[in-house]
Design a protein around this motif. Structure first.
Motif, short mmCIF file in Angstrom:
data_model
loop_
_atom_site.label_atom_id
_atom_site.label_comp_id
_atom_site.label_asym_id
_atom_site.label_seq_id
_atom_site.Cartn_x
_atom_site.Cartn_y
_atom_site.Cartn_z
N GLY A 102 0.87 -1.18 0.00
CA GLY A 102 0.00 0.00 0.00
C GLY A 102 0.90 1.22 0.00
N ILE A 103 0.70 2.12 -0.94
CA ILE A 103 1.60 3.28 -1.09
C ILE A 103 0.83 4.55 -0.75
CG2 ILE A 103 3.11 4.53 -2.71
CD1 ILE A 103 3.06 1.73 -4.31
N TYR A 104 1.34 5.32 0.21
CA TYR A 104 0.64 6.49 0.73
C TYR A 104 1.49 7.73 0.56
CZ TYR A 104 -1.98 2.91 3.34
OH TYR A 104 -2.73 1.83 3.71
N GLU A 105 0.81 8.87 0.42
CA GLU A 105 1.51 10.14 0.45
C GLU A 105 1.23 10.78 1.79
OE1 GLU A 105 1.43 11.73 -3.94
OE2 GLU A 105 1.03 13.37 -2.53
N GLY A 106 2.18 11.56 2.29
CA GLY A 106 1.96 12.23 3.58
C GLY A 106 2.65 11.49 4.69
N ALA A 107 2.92 12.22 5.77
CA ALA A 107 3.63 11.63 6.90
C ALA A 107 2.80 10.52 7.52
CB ALA A 107 3.91 12.72 7.93
N PHE A 108 3.47 9.55 8.12
CA PHE A 108 2.80 8.44 8.78
C PHE A 108 1.86 9.00 9.86
CE2 PHE A 108 2.82 5.20 12.22
CZ PHE A 108 2.06 4.27 11.54
N GLY A 109 0.61 8.60 9.80
CA GLY A 109 -0.38 9.12 10.76
C GLY A 109 -1.38 10.02 10.06
N THR A 110 -0.92 10.69 8.96
CA THR A 110 -1.85 11.55 8.20
C THR A 110 -1.85 11.10 6.74
OG1 THR A 110 -0.07 13.08 7.70
CG2 THR A 110 -1.42 13.59 9.63
N GLU A 111 -1.45 9.83 6.52
CA GLU A 111 -1.23 9.35 5.16
C GLU A 111 -2.52 9.18 4.37
OE1 GLU A 111 -0.64 7.62 7.95
OE2 GLU A 111 -1.71 5.73 7.79
#
Ligand code: AHM
Ligand code: MG
Length: 280
Positions: A102-111
């Motif tokens: 799973g690929i997310y943008e944004g810092a961990f916690g607000t991804e």
């Protein structure tokens, strides 16, 4: 994103070779879900970490085989959660297994999830990458070649019902029995990747892993298994719910949190919604 796509491909080629060993080896360690890790699980995790370490756009990684998330590049913009070798307990009987990302943008916690990918290691190695569209690739002569775009039909023929039946809720059993009575065919290997891949490629159906009396929050992990497949199914025109809510709308308090999950085409998932709205 191109460098992540390349790093996943490199990892997949190395994992394919790693699987091809005589002794898959049981390690002395357990992962965060309390399962005994194979030496192979740990090796595949290391392969992916090594390849991702070379990609400066990757900020943080979380793996099913690691207790905590890990920062790779403080200036990177992506967070990637992955299951390096899903279904590894099927390797000794030579059934298909997979890797999930799973690929997310944004810092961990607000991804926010922006892409998802999985690799199937079967008689052939295939990769499915979903971003704006879902695309299928086949490993041929050492390179992944684009095969086609994947779209899910409105209604399918396949049923992949997970969990121990003895521990299902009565209404869940009645619903699954109802699908079989309608002519659905059982296709369940116990490997989430090949089971969901089959439904995607054969036009639709339903994969379910419900809440059960022994696992009230389901078995499959949100970050490493459930969310990536929810993204792939939604991008392909399918549906992904926990019984009532969109899987993609669920958060997570801990990286190893699980959730009941249902993936499929519209017709089957609408039925799940109806049954669960009445009973759950
Ligand atoms: P794993 O991550 O330990 O390999 O477990 C996940 C697997 C999934 O691939 C599959 O859908 C599920 O476990 C099968 O569970 P069950 O044997 O309870 O049906
Ligand atoms: Mg897994």
């Amino acid at each position: 994103m191109r460098d992540i796509f390349d790093a996943i491909q490199k990892s997949a080629k190395r994992i394919k070779d790693a699987i091809d060993v005589k002794d898959i080896g049981y390690s002395q360690q357990e992962n965060s879900s309390g399962e005994t890790q194979l030496e192979l699980d740990i090796k595949c995790d290391m392969i992916i970490e090594e390849e991702f370490s070379k990609v400066s756009s990757i900020n943080t990684i979380a793996s099913e085989e690691k207790e905590h998330e890990e920062v790779l590049h403080a200036n990177g913009k992506y967070f990637i959660a992955y299951d390096p070798l899903d279904g590894s307990s099927l390797i000794d009987v030579n059934l298909s297994v997979g890797s999930i990302f799973g690929i997310y943008e944004g810092a961990f916690g607000t991804e926010k999830m922006v892409a998802a990918c999985y690799v199937v290691y079967g008689p052939r190695v295939e990769m499915v990458f979903a971003q704006n569209k879902t695309k299928l690739y086949l490993l041929q002569a050492g390179e992944f070649e684009f095969v086609k775009e994947i779209r899910l039909g409105e209604k399918g023929k396949i049923m992949a019902p997970g969990g121990t039946q003895q521990n299902w809720e009565k209404y869940h059993k009645a619903m699954i029995d109802g699908f079989f009575a309608e002519g659905y065919r059982l296709r369940y290997s116990g490997g989430m990747v090949p089971d969901l891949h089959q439904i995607l490629l054969k036009g639709g159906g339903l994969f379910s892993y419900p809440a059960t009396s022994d696992k009230p929050k389901g078995k499959l992990r949100r970050l490493f298994e459930v969310f990536p497949f929810a993204f792939v199914y939604k991008t392909s025109g399918g549906e992904a719910i926990d019984g009532k809510n969109e899987l993609m709308s669920l958060g997570h308090a801990h990286i190893h949190d699980t959730s009941p999950c249902f993936f499929g085409s519209k017709y089957e998932v609408d039925r799940v919604k109806e049954v669960y709205a009445k009973n759950a």
